[in-house]
Design an enzyme around this catalytic site. Sequence first.
Site, PDB file in Angstrom:
ATOM      1  N   ASP A  93     -47.008 -35.036 -75.991  1.00 28.08           N
ATOM      2  CA  ASP A  93     -48.131 -35.167 -76.921  1.00 28.08           C
ATOM      3  C   ASP A  93     -47.926 -36.431 -77.750  1.00 28.08           C
ATOM      4  O   ASP A  93     -46.807 -36.717 -78.201  1.00 28.08           O
ATOM      5  CB  ASP A  93     -48.134 -33.928 -77.825  1.00 28.08           C
ATOM      6  CG  ASP A  93     -49.424 -33.787 -78.599  1.00 28.08           C
ATOM      7  OD1 ASP A  93     -50.418 -33.379 -77.998  1.00 28.08           O
ATOM      8  OD2 ASP A  93     -49.425 -34.092 -79.807  1.00 28.08           O
ATOM      9  N   ILE A  94     -48.987 -37.221 -77.904  1.00 24.18           N
ATOM     10  CA  ILE A  94     -48.890 -38.405 -78.760  1.00 24.18           C
ATOM     11  C   ILE A  94     -48.857 -37.955 -80.220  1.00 24.18           C
ATOM     12  O   ILE A  94     -49.737 -37.216 -80.670  1.00 24.18           O
ATOM     13  CB  ILE A  94     -50.079 -39.360 -78.528  1.00 24.18           C
ATOM     14  CG1 ILE A  94     -50.109 -39.825 -77.066  1.00 24.18           C
ATOM     15  CG2 ILE A  94     -49.988 -40.569 -79.467  1.00 24.18           C
ATOM     16  CD1 ILE A  94     -51.297 -40.695 -76.719  1.00 24.18           C
ATOM     17  N   GLU A 104     -54.907 -35.854 -76.198  1.00 29.29           N
ATOM     18  CA  GLU A 104     -53.756 -36.764 -76.244  1.00 29.29           C
ATOM     19  C   GLU A 104     -52.517 -36.148 -75.602  1.00 29.29           C
ATOM     20  O   GLU A 104     -51.397 -36.607 -75.799  1.00 29.29           O
ATOM     21  CB  GLU A 104     -53.445 -37.148 -77.693  1.00 29.29           C
ATOM     22  CG  GLU A 104     -52.884 -36.029 -78.550  1.00 29.29           C
ATOM     23  CD  GLU A 104     -53.943 -35.159 -79.199  1.00 29.29           C
ATOM     24  OE1 GLU A 104     -53.619 -34.504 -80.206  1.00 29.29           O
ATOM     25  OE2 GLU A 104     -55.088 -35.136 -78.712  1.00 29.29           O
TER      26      GLU A 104
END
Length: 315
Positions: free
Chosen positions: A172-173, A216
Amino acid sequence: MNKRPSILIVDDEVSNIEILSAVLEEDHDIYFATSGDEAIATARAALPDLILLDVLMPGTDGYEVCTSLKGDPLLADVPVIFTTALGDQEAEVKGLELGAIDYIAKPISPVVVRARVRNHLEMKRMRDDLAKLAVTDALTGLGNRRRLEQALNIETARLALTSGTLSVIILDIDFFKRFNDLYGHTAGDRCLTMVAAALNRAVHHASDLTIRYGGEEFACVLPETEHDRAMDIAHGIRERVEALNIPHSGSDVAATVSVSIGVATAACVPGATPEAWVKAADAELYKAKAAGRNSVSGRTFQVVVEDARPLSSTA
């Protein structure tokens, strides 16, 4: 160079295999089997683009082979053409009802065989292209969530035959919503494509799969990959994203875009539920976030077979 189409010829008469091979070998890679059981094993190993299958064979006949192929998630989409000297309309209908796409009568006509094989391979290529579009994320070019579900269903079933190891990575960003708010959605899309490219550079094996899991969030499916190797890949992903040096003034953990990563590894067993890997990797992702983000957390686990249902499509 494009890979040549591959064809599996199944016939208990070696002379028939030799005739068909002579007709097709110039433009195709040829595999062969002389029994039903050998045909299924060879199909699993070779994953041919098309199968020419004799109907009348001792032991496991062509109908039984076709039924097994169409019930196998790894082989269900491989077109099957029956070859037969039966000349029986009822037998032809039975084969088509089992999932075969065509019949070729013996003795064969080389011109007819080439034409039908060419046409069915072209139709398969077109179906494959359409299917690929349906499971591809338009922004990044990675697989989408449906592709993840397909891959997990196929790989857990395939690897269960040998108790093979499967690793899944979910990442996950960090603080991506803040990134979008600060820099705008155009910059956000550019960030996603750059992270996707970094992900692809970190994953090298042809059997590995990279996915935009949603928003994301990204994922990797790594068949036959032990946990230590999967952890090395995950750390490589984190480092590659860091090396992109995408400014992120809204992050609490770094001055540039970073990712948090979860890794889960287990041996596949018959009846394993593919969700097990996703849940385990997701749990590790949350551990990485709880540890301060911009980090990797992973573990091995043992699959508990509660049921044999596949990972259902959400699309």
